[in-house]
Design a protein around this motif. Structure first.
Motif, PDB file in Angstrom:
ATOM      1  N   MET A 133      14.751  16.623  13.801  1.00 56.39           N
ATOM      2  CA  MET A 133      14.206  15.099  13.403  1.00 56.39           C
ATOM      3  C   MET A 133      12.417  15.171  13.401  1.00 56.39           C
ATOM      4  N   PHE A 152      11.673   9.555  27.628  1.00 51.31           N
ATOM      5  CA  PHE A 152      10.927  10.746  27.887  1.00 51.31           C
ATOM      6  C   PHE A 152       9.735   9.967  28.713  1.00 51.31           C
ATOM      7  N   GLY A 177       8.285  15.498  28.142  1.00 52.74           N
ATOM      8  CA  GLY A 177       9.031  15.894  29.112  1.00 52.74           C
ATOM      9  C   GLY A 177      10.539  16.036  27.686  1.00 52.74           C
ATOM     10  N   TYR A 221       5.324  16.066  14.648  1.00 49.05           N
ATOM     11  CA  TYR A 221       6.209  16.585  15.907  1.00 49.05           C
ATOM     12  C   TYR A 221       7.568  16.804  15.851  1.00 49.05           C
ATOM     13  N   TRP A 238      -2.976   7.775  15.112  1.00 49.55           N
ATOM     14  CA  TRP A 238      -3.389   7.697  15.532  1.00 49.55           C
ATOM     15  C   TRP A 238      -5.652   6.953  15.406  1.00 49.55           C
ATOM     16  N   GLN A 274      -1.358   6.644  20.241  1.00 44.75           N
ATOM     17  CA  GLN A 274      -0.702   7.188  19.141  1.00 44.75           C
ATOM     18  C   GLN A 274       0.679   6.519  19.131  1.00 44.75           C
ATOM     19  N   GLN A 276      11.789  17.440  16.851  1.00 44.98           N
ATOM     20  CA  GLN A 276      12.635  17.573  17.703  1.00 44.98           C
ATOM     21  C   GLN A 276      14.337  17.960  17.158  1.00 44.98           C
ATOM     22  N   PHE A 289       5.186  18.883  19.642  1.00 42.61           N
ATOM     23  CA  PHE A 289       3.994  19.034  18.753  1.00 42.61           C
ATOM     24  C   PHE A 289       3.828  20.129  17.947  1.00 42.61           C
ATOM     25  N   PHE A 296       9.181  13.711  13.519  1.00 42.77           N
ATOM     26  CA  PHE A 296       8.550  12.361  13.710  1.00 42.77           C
ATOM     27  C   PHE A 296       6.620  12.663  12.738  1.00 42.77           C
ATOM     28  N   ARG A 313      15.278  12.778   9.687  1.00 39.79           N
ATOM     29  CA  ARG A 313      15.879  13.825  10.116  1.00 39.79           C
ATOM     30  C   ARG A 313      16.205  14.979   9.141  1.00 39.79           C
ATOM     31  N   GLN A 355      16.752  18.157  22.429  1.00 40.28           N
ATOM     32  CA  GLN A 355      15.859  18.723  22.842  1.00 40.28           C
ATOM     33  C   GLN A 355      14.867  17.619  23.459  1.00 40.28           C
ATOM     34  N   LYS A 356      13.827  18.203  23.346  1.00 38.69           N
ATOM     35  CA  LYS A 356      12.584  17.801  23.792  1.00 38.69           C
ATOM     36  C   LYS A 356      11.418  16.903  22.057  1.00 38.69           C
ATOM     37  N   VAL A 357      10.852  16.068  22.918  1.00 40.85           N
ATOM     38  CA  VAL A 357       9.853  16.573  20.778  1.00 40.85           C
ATOM     39  C   VAL A 357       8.654  17.300  21.281  1.00 40.85           C
ATOM     40  N   TYR A 379      -0.412  13.712  12.662  1.00 36.84           N
ATOM     41  CA  TYR A 379       0.256  14.314  13.437  1.00 36.84           C
ATOM     42  C   TYR A 379       1.738  14.922  12.795  1.00 36.84           C
ATOM     43  N   PHE A 404       4.521   6.121  16.934  1.00 45.72           N
ATOM     44  CA  PHE A 404       4.975   7.120  16.271  1.00 45.72           C
ATOM     45  C   PHE A 404       6.237   6.135  14.618  1.00 45.72           C
ATOM     46  N   GLY A 405       6.289   6.865  13.550  1.00 42.54           N
ATOM     47  CA  GLY A 405       7.331   6.687  12.750  1.00 42.54           C
ATOM     48  C   GLY A 405       8.825   7.363  13.645  1.00 42.54           C
ATOM     49  N   PRO A 406       9.521   6.047  12.570  1.00 45.45           N
ATOM     50  CA  PRO A 406      10.777   6.349  12.926  1.00 45.45           C
ATOM     51  C   PRO A 406      11.695   7.718  12.961  1.00 45.45           C
TER      52      PRO A 406
END
Lengths: 120, 114
Positions: A89, B90, B105, A35, A95, A109, A37, A45, A91, A116, A41-43, A33, A111-113
């Motif tokens: 950013m 989050f 969220g 993602y 999975w 799932q 950000q 997909f 990500f 940016r 703001q939010k992360v 995946y 996530f990587g670090p």
């Protein structure tokens, strides 16, 4: 503890340039995946990838974006012609369902670090 | 559509005080729920997760969360906050489409005052 790695940690590019963000998912995982950000703001997909093809993508993932698994270990996100609003950013995540079957499981799932990306 | 709502954009608590971060979800089936923490400029760290079973789940760093189906909530709690807990939190739900897709969220930023 297995982990997802991403390179580079920070990428600066000029608007209109192509960038490739790289990820090494966990070795026995099947789904990959990206993602995004945007700062503050939010992360969100972007895309999921399974069996060498995109399984789902969001409306954000337009023709400027592409993903690839060029070999058995890397998973890349390419942005063909970067725009200022691509600064964020990014990500990577991976999975795998337990037992190898496509069933709901208690796996998580990973996530990587993050990378940016700054577009100037 | 699946969604996650974190009603508090930011919260300030005193060090040593208790904490509760709210999360409400909208999901048709039994949800997989997560809480992640993110320090400034850093990645996402998984605090805890709920899939099924005991509705009170324990996580790392002394955090716990309680799943309440009747309220569609998955609030995060900690009995005594430390200054190092200041971060963005989050809540997330995993949407099953044959593969995981995590829906996050908007986040709650926690400030800790001395």
């Amino acid at each position: 503890e297995p982990e997802v790695t991403q390179t580079p940690s920070h990428q600066v590019t000029q608007m209109g340039q192509e960038v490739i963000l790289r990820c090494v998912p966990i070795s026995n995982h099947l789904y990959f995946y990206w993602y995004r950000q945007i700062l503050g703001q939010k992360v969100e997909f972007l895309v999921s990838f399974y069996n060498n093809e995109i399984s789902e993508k969001s409306e954000i993932f337009d023709d400027q974006f592409s993903v690839e698994r060029p070999d058995g270990s890397n998973f890349t996100l390419k942005i063909r012609s970067t725009k200022l609003e691509d600064s964020a950013m990014y990500f990577c995540a991976s999975w795998a369902p337990s037992g190898g079957a496509k069933t709901r499981s208690t796996d998580t799932q990973y996530f990587g670090p993050g990378t940016r990306l700054t577009v100037l | 559509a699946q969604s996650v709502t974190q009603p508090d954009i930011h919260i300030t608590v005193s060090e040593g005080a208790s904490l509760e971060l709210r999360c409400n979800y909208s999901y048709g089936a039994t949800p997989y729920l997560f809480w992640y923490v993110q320090s400034p400029g850093q990645g996402l760290q998984l605090l805890l997760k709920y899939f099924s079973g005991d509705t009170l789940v324990q996580g790392i760093k002394g955090f716990e969360a309680e799943f309440k189906r009747s309220q569609s909530s998955f609030n995060l709690r900690k009995p005594s906050v430390h200054w190092s807990d200041a971060a963005e939190y989050f809540c997330a739900v995993v949407h099953w489409t044959g593969g995981f897709k995590t829906i996050f969220g908007a986040g709650t930023r926690l400030f800790v005052k001395a």
